[in-house]
Design an enzyme around this catalytic site. Structure first.
Site, mmCIF file in Angstrom:
data_model
loop_
_atom_site.group_PDB
_atom_site.id
_atom_site.type_symbol
_atom_site.label_atom_id
_atom_site.label_comp_id
_atom_site.label_asym_id
_atom_site.label_seq_id
_atom_site.Cartn_x
_atom_site.Cartn_y
_atom_site.Cartn_z
ATOM 1 N N GLY A 96 0.995 -1.540 0.170
ATOM 2 C CA GLY A 96 0.339 0.000 0.091
ATOM 3 C C GLY A 96 1.247 1.321 0.336
ATOM 4 O O GLY A 96 0.569 2.263 0.152
ATOM 5 N N GLU B 161 4.564 -5.664 2.083
ATOM 6 C CA GLU B 161 4.578 -6.990 0.486
ATOM 7 C C GLU B 161 4.005 -5.278 -0.370
ATOM 8 O O GLU B 161 3.113 -5.422 -0.866
ATOM 9 C CB GLU B 161 2.943 -7.805 0.584
ATOM 10 C CG GLU B 161 3.145 -8.955 1.920
ATOM 11 C CD GLU B 161 2.271 -9.369 2.090
ATOM 12 O OE1 GLU B 161 0.686 -9.052 1.187
ATOM 13 O OE2 GLU B 161 2.151 -10.805 1.892
ATOM 14 N N PRO B 162 5.044 -4.521 -0.725
ATOM 15 C CA PRO B 162 5.033 -3.223 -1.799
ATOM 16 C C PRO B 162 4.908 -3.843 -3.081
ATOM 17 O O PRO B 162 5.747 -4.925 -3.630
ATOM 18 C CB PRO B 162 5.995 -2.587 -0.974
ATOM 19 C CG PRO B 162 8.231 -3.638 -1.185
ATOM 20 C CD PRO B 162 6.388 -4.701 0.485
ATOM 21 N N GLY B 163 4.451 -3.041 -3.451
ATOM 22 C CA GLY B 163 4.288 -3.560 -5.144
ATOM 23 C C GLY B 163 3.866 -2.626 -5.918
ATOM 24 O O GLY B 163 5.836 -1.911 -6.756
ATOM 25 N N ARG C 278 -5.624 1.365 -15.723
ATOM 26 C CA ARG C 278 -5.828 2.233 -14.197
ATOM 27 C C ARG C 278 -6.954 3.844 -14.399
ATOM 28 O O ARG C 278 -7.600 4.006 -14.426
ATOM 29 C CB ARG C 278 -4.354 2.292 -13.655
ATOM 30 C CG ARG C 278 -3.468 1.502 -13.311
ATOM 31 C CD ARG C 278 -2.745 1.533 -12.807
ATOM 32 N NE ARG C 278 -2.813 1.869 -11.277
ATOM 33 C CZ ARG C 278 -2.715 3.117 -10.994
ATOM 34 N NH1 ARG C 278 -2.477 3.933 -11.675
ATOM 35 N NH2 ARG C 278 -2.944 3.064 -9.561
ATOM 36 N N TYR D 236 -9.597 3.444 -12.375
ATOM 37 C CA TYR D 236 -9.518 4.047 -10.716
ATOM 38 C C TYR D 236 -9.309 5.460 -11.739
ATOM 39 O O TYR D 236 -8.936 6.317 -10.317
ATOM 40 C CB TYR D 236 -8.358 3.568 -9.825
ATOM 41 C CG TYR D 236 -8.382 2.090 -9.939
ATOM 42 C CD1 TYR D 236 -8.602 1.314 -9.043
ATOM 43 C CD2 TYR D 236 -6.799 1.532 -10.879
ATOM 44 C CE1 TYR D 236 -8.903 -0.530 -9.932
ATOM 45 C CE2 TYR D 236 -6.530 0.395 -10.736
ATOM 46 C CZ TYR D 236 -7.394 -0.515 -9.771
ATOM 47 O OH TYR D 236 -6.769 -2.142 -9.810
ATOM 48 N N CYS E 112 -13.020 0.403 -29.238
ATOM 49 C CA CYS E 112 -14.436 0.623 -29.566
ATOM 50 C C CYS E 112 -15.258 0.801 -28.512
ATOM 51 O O CYS E 112 -15.680 0.101 -28.246
ATOM 52 C CB CYS E 112 -14.844 -0.506 -30.455
ATOM 53 S SG CYS E 112 -13.653 -0.724 -31.955
ATOM 54 N N TYR F 257 0.364 -2.886 -12.233
ATOM 55 C CA TYR F 257 -0.420 -2.630 -12.147
ATOM 56 C C TYR F 257 -1.343 -1.796 -13.855
ATOM 57 O O TYR F 257 -2.267 -1.882 -13.884
ATOM 58 C CB TYR F 257 -1.899 -2.085 -11.644
ATOM 59 C CG TYR F 257 -1.046 -2.711 -9.537
ATOM 60 C CD1 TYR F 257 -1.491 -3.732 -9.720
ATOM 61 C CD2 TYR F 257 -0.741 -2.041 -8.405
ATOM 62 C CE1 TYR F 257 -1.161 -4.463 -8.221
ATOM 63 C CE2 TYR F 257 0.112 -2.231 -7.514
ATOM 64 C CZ TYR F 257 -0.357 -3.703 -7.485
ATOM 65 O OH TYR F 257 -0.291 -4.482 -6.318
#
Ligand code: LLP
Length: 411
Positions: A221, A262-264, A301, A305, A331, A360
């Site tokens: 996060g 757990e960083p991504g 993204r 989001y 389309c 992501y």
């Protein structure tokens, strides 16, 4: 450390577009910064490979000493094939089937369980084994509603008030709870949400007092600044607060536990660029519409989001700034990378870089409209190389037909 526009332009010219570019040196420096921010003897950085499973990135993570947060049999299989040992992986899936649990258990990877019903089934089938329990931290945070994971409106983790049931199930089946886990959300905005979640987990650790407890995992996060208006968070200061809270807790608890994260996004987002070419400019009354050769199935993204990704015009960096809607080639009306965005004047044939696209983006991609995913190129020091090729449309169709049971008529 930042990849210069000239270099990105050269890559687009060499490998064509659309192409993702990943700066492995930046990933290394983000990793080292993160590690230094949390000085703790048993610190584990479990890279959330859902953010980006590119194999050059996974190899880089391995060389840095990272561990892995895997969330599906596919993640697990790729991590093992990249050489991560089962003991270096934690498995946190959702809504697992029994067969999925069995696949994971055969590899010897630690299972992280986030629902009472799964815990009960697991305990009956695998009594006496080591396990990690995922709680819902009851703290709500994240940079978009779709990626907030705490609180009782989400499907994740076991509610704090169900702790007694966890104690009952684990005792009845002699499970060895070695880890407690939570993940609050992605892109945590509030400065104190990590600490608040940690405190809730610490009260669970005290209440359960599992004798085999080895670590606490506080998820990922960690936010990055996507737009130029955002300030980067000082994780050195935050790391200091986190480590001292954890250290005091361990003293009171009477055991020096492992501290896992757990960083991504934090590790890979800023290292990625999606390079696209402009093929259409339309002036619709007051609206300048710029059409590119990629689309939302290749970088979702912004559409999904309302995420901001900064866009540079690599071909005209000094041009006058004009407002554009920057669209994809799919389309659908919502197929936009940016709306009403000021960018240096764009002409047909110009190359654009959509920035902060290392997390992501490719990993959330698909083949909607049957357009193949972009190529992936990696840059390390002065070396540039193709990491994964872009399929041609014919290769993509051949793959689809290979898996298809309905034959096409022979023409
Ligand atoms: N651990 C768990 C259990 C997670 O569910 C996640 C992300 C992470 C760690 C890593 O979170 P990070 O450090 O990357 O924020 N697709 C969204 C993000 C979804 C994250 C899902 N879980 C986006 O593009 O913003």
């Amino acid at each position: 450390m930042k990849l210069e526009n000239q270099l990105l332009k050269k890559i687009a010219e060499t490998y064509g577009t659309p192409t993702y570019v990943y700066n492995l040196d930046l990933i290394k420096s983000k990793y080292n910064y993160f590690k230094a921010a949390f000085p703790w003897p048993d610190l584990r950085i479990c890279y959330a490979m859902k953010a980006n499973y590119n194999t050059a990135i996974l190899n880089t993570m391995k060389s840095l000493g990272a561990f892995i947060d895997a969330v599906s049999p596919g993640d697990l299989s790729l991590a093992l094939k990249c050489g991560f040992k089962p003991s270096q992986i934690i498995y946190t899936a959702n809504n697992m089937k029994d067969a999925e649990v069995d696949v994971v258990m055969k590899t010897g990877v630690l299972m992280n369980i986030g629902s009472l019903s799964r815990l009960e089934k697991y305990a009956k089938k695998y009594p006496g084994t080591r396990v990690c329990i995922r709680f819902n931290p009851d703290v709500v945070d994240g940079e978009h509603d779709k990626i907030k994971t705490g609180g009782d409106l989400t499907k994740f983790g076991i509610l704090l008030e169900d702790t007694d049931q966890v104690i009952r199930i684990t005792k009845e089946h002699n499970l060895k709870v070695i880890g407690l886990h939570e993940h609050t959300g992605s892109g945590l905005i509030k400065s104190d949400s990590i600490l608040a979640a940690m405190k809730n987990m610490m009260s669970i650790a005290k209440k359960t007092n599992f004798p085999d407890l080895e670590f606490m995992d506080f998820g990922g996060g960690f936010k990055i600044p996507y737009s130029p208006d955002e300030q980067p968070i000082d994780y050195k200061t935050m790391g200091h607060d986190i480590v001292s809270l954890f250290s005091n807790f361990c003293d009171a608890y009477g055991k020096k536990l492992g501290l896992y994260f757990e960083p991504g996004k934090f590790l890979t987002a800023q290292a990625g660029h999606l390079l696209v070419e402009v093929n259409t400019i339309k002036n619709n009354r007051q609206r300048a519409i710029c059409g590119t050769d990629s689309g939302f199935p290749q970088l979702i993204r912004p559409m999904f989001y309302d995420a901001y990704h900064h866009i540079d015009n690599l071909s005209n960096p000094d041009g006058e700034k004009i407002r554009y809607d920057i669209c994809g080639n799919i389309c659908e009306t919502g197929d936009l990378f940016a709306r009403d965005r000021l960018v240096n004047k764009i002409r047909e044939g110009d190359l654009l870089s959509i920035n902060d696209a290392g997390a992501y983006c490719y990993s959330m991609g698909g083949f909607y409209n049957l357009r193949p995913m972009p190529a992936e190129v990696v840059v390390e020091k002065t070396k540039i190389r193709l990491s994964r090729k872009r399929l041609t449309p014919d290769e993509l169709i051949a793959l689809i037909l290979k898996e298809s049971h309905d034959m096409l008529p022979v023409l």
